[in-house]
Motif scaffolding. Structure first.
Motif, PDB file in Angstrom:
ATOM      1  N   THR A  41       0.839  -1.193   0.000  1.00  0.00           N
ATOM      2  CA  THR A  41       0.000   0.000   0.000  1.00  0.00           C
ATOM      3  C   THR A  41       0.878   1.250   0.000  1.00  0.00           C
ATOM      4  N   ARG A  42       0.297   2.349  -0.445  1.00  0.00           N
ATOM      5  CA  ARG A  42       0.967   3.652  -0.375  1.00  0.00           C
ATOM      6  C   ARG A  42      -0.057   4.657   0.126  1.00  0.00           C
TER       7      ARG A  42
ATOM      8  N   LYS B 255       1.520  11.239  -4.920  1.00  0.00           N
ATOM      9  CA  LYS B 255       2.439  10.109  -4.780  1.00  0.00           C
ATOM     10  C   LYS B 255       1.721   8.770  -4.816  1.00  0.00           C
ATOM     11  N   GLN B 256       0.399   8.786  -4.545  1.00  0.00           N
ATOM     12  CA  GLN B 256      -0.392   7.557  -4.555  1.00  0.00           C
ATOM     13  C   GLN B 256      -1.335   7.485  -5.746  1.00  0.00           C
ATOM     14  N   GLY B 257      -1.221   8.433  -6.685  1.00  0.00           N
ATOM     15  CA  GLY B 257      -2.085   8.451  -7.844  1.00  0.00           C
ATOM     16  C   GLY B 257      -1.493   7.714  -9.031  1.00  0.00           C
ATOM     17  N   ALA B 258      -2.284   7.596 -10.103  1.00  0.00           N
ATOM     18  CA  ALA B 258      -1.804   6.921 -11.307  1.00  0.00           C
ATOM     19  C   ALA B 258      -0.692   7.694 -11.985  1.00  0.00           C
TER      20      ALA B 258
ATOM     21  N   PHE C 136       4.289   4.849  -8.527  1.00  0.00           N
ATOM     22  CA  PHE C 136       3.912   3.675  -7.743  1.00  0.00           C
ATOM     23  C   PHE C 136       3.914   2.395  -8.580  1.00  0.00           C
ATOM     24  N   LEU C 137       3.221   2.408  -9.716  1.00  0.00           N
ATOM     25  CA  LEU C 137       3.158   1.195 -10.535  1.00  0.00           C
ATOM     26  C   LEU C 137       4.531   0.831 -11.070  1.00  0.00           C
ATOM     27  N   TYR C 138       5.258   1.805 -11.580  1.00  0.00           N
ATOM     28  CA  TYR C 138       6.605   1.538 -12.093  1.00  0.00           C
ATOM     29  C   TYR C 138       7.494   0.961 -10.990  1.00  0.00           C
ATOM     30  N   ASP C 139       7.436   1.554  -9.813  1.00  0.00           N
ATOM     31  CA  ASP C 139       8.283   1.086  -8.706  1.00  0.00           C
ATOM     32  C   ASP C 139       8.008  -0.381  -8.385  1.00  0.00           C
ATOM     33  N   VAL C 140       6.733  -0.734  -8.309  1.00  0.00           N
ATOM     34  CA  VAL C 140       6.376  -2.111  -7.947  1.00  0.00           C
ATOM     35  C   VAL C 140       6.789  -3.089  -9.046  1.00  0.00           C
TER      36      VAL C 140
END
Length: 455
Positions: free
Chosen positions: A71-72, A284-287, A291-295
């Protein structure tokens, strides 16, 4: 079954399955008044299905066949299942969002009016229909930060009772109201909280819900929410209405599809639920964050892939960007496109836009259509009228960070961005079936550009 007048309504067992699924969604929405609660309840669903929580701050040690989520900001979540083989082929991603339009409680919210009333100072969050918020039972929920001996602790709160109302002005004082009114959010949309004796109670009520005292609350992210519970209705129980169908309906469906699905032997199956889509996704928690790239990049690294391997995996990947769509309105049929006219209960909507507000193209649409065909789920098309600009969603925004073949899809609904929206009773189950099949299917392209769907 019988209705109140004793009229018999014939309902198939299959219809009951749709209704049961819709009731499950309605119950989830009731327990999830804010994006923080949506993600908290998704986390419980994931853990019940064997997913292990991992933290962005820790070093990841992922295992083949493992099931994980991260989660973020407590308001976005990315869950994924690892294939049994270390050398996976690609990522198969379903994405939706956790937030809905509302009113955010401002700092120092209490206001005294006419030395008699206590109201709450609020501001708009997202682009909502304001009029339907009037004269409804409302309450407050969100996240507070509590000071404890060990540090600052986030705590979810939900004042689970009817707490306030935004009252309309009587027609006797505005005889022209039914000819149209322009709402001023700083004047017309202020909720009534109590009488003068309640002037110091708001912070105390929130603190009580947090299990602390008012002086220990350092800061808060609090929102109004509609207290009316969801209902299934219609001549044959074919419709459902509830708060926050956009986009909890799609987010719930995607999470359910992932938790019900076994691992894909060739792909990492991913479900990404982002916050803040309704206000542009630039958080920081939006599209529109990393976030997606990091994961995805960390999954790749944990499986021993180098930078080029990661780029190759992304180039072979596919994403469903799932956000609800506009159904043809029975009273405003002319607002829909002449030839693309989606309806509730008639299948999943594929969304198109020439200016790329939606990412769908011929390739992504054809792949999704074939997946739906495999499980007998119908598809429909949505395109804006050429003289009415539409909105956008998270697909094209997230693609600016991770470039993927993407199709924008959704479920047809009425009254989008109202605090009480309407959708088809069958459509949640349609979305779950289609996304589950997507996760089971290996989407592979050969050197000639021919796509093969295996599974």
């Amino acid at each position: 079954m019988n209705n109140e007048k004793g009229i018999k309504i014939k309902m198939s067992e299959n219809n009951n399955d749709y209704i049961n699924r819709s009731k499950e969604l309605i119950n989830f929405i009731k327990e999830s008044p804010t994006a923080f609660h949506v993600v908290n309840n998704f986390s419980k669903m994931l853990e019940k299905s064997g997913f292990q929580k991992i933290n962005e701050k820790d070093k990841w040690k992922l295992k083949t066949g493992g099931r994980y989520y991260v989660t973020r900001n407590d308001s976005s979540v990315i869950a994924f299942t690892m294939p049994n083989k270390q050398n996976f082929y690609n990522f198969q991603i379903a994405a939706a969002h956790s937030d809905s339009p509302s009113f955010k409680i401002k700092e120092n919210p209490g206001m005294i009016e006419d030395n008699n009333y206590v109201t709450l100072n609020v501001e708009k969050y997202g682009g909502m229909l304001m009029a339907p918020w009037l004269d409804r039972p409302l309450s407050v929920a969100g996240r507070v930060i509590v000071r404890e001996d060990s540090g600052l602790k986030p705590v979810l709160v939900n004042v689970d009772r009817d707490l306030c109302v935004i009252p309309n002005l009587a027609i006797h004082m505005n005889r022209d109201v039914n000819n149209g009114i322009k709402y001023n959010p700083q004047k017309d949309m202020i909720p009534l909280f109590g009488e003068i004796a309640s002037k110091d109670k708001f912070e105390k009520i929130i603190a009580m819900e947090a299990g602390t005292d008012a002086d220990s609350i350092v800061s808060a992210d609090l929102f109004l929410y509609n207290r009316e519970v969801g209902k299934i209705w219609g001549a044959d129980n074919e419709f459902m209405s509830a708060p926050r169908l956009d986009d909890v309906m799609c987010a719930f469906s995607c999470i359910k599809a992932l938790t019900d699905n076994k691992e894909n032997s060739k792909s990492v199956n991913v479900c990404a639920i982002f916050d803040n889509e309704e206000v542009g996704s630039t958080t920081k928690q939006g599209a529109d964050s990393s976030f997606l790239y990091d994961v995805l990049s960390r999954i790749s690294m944990c499986m021993g892939k180098d930078s080029e391997d990661f780029i190759r995996a992304c180039a072979s990947s596919f994403m469903l960007s799932a956000d609800n769509a506009h159904a043809v309105h029975p009273n405003y049929k002319e607002k829909a496109d002449p030839t693309n006219r989606p309806y509730m209960n008639k299948g999943i909507v594929i969304k198109y836009n020439a200016n790329q507000k939606y990412t769908t193209d011929a390739i992504s649409a054809s792949i999704f259509k074939e997946i739906c065909k495999k499980v007998g789920v119908e598809v429909q098309s949505y395109v804006n009228r050429s003289d009415i600009p539409g909105g956008s969603t998270l697909g094209n925004i997230s693609n600016s960070h991770v470039s993927l073949n993407t199709v924008d899809i959704g479920l047809a609904q009425l009254a989008m961005h109202s605090p009480y929206e309407t959708a088809g009773v069958k459509d949640t189950e349609y979305m779950i079936k289609a996304v589950k099949k997507f996760y089971e299917t290996a989407i592979m392209a050969d050197e000639e550009g021919i796509y093969r769907l295996i599974g």
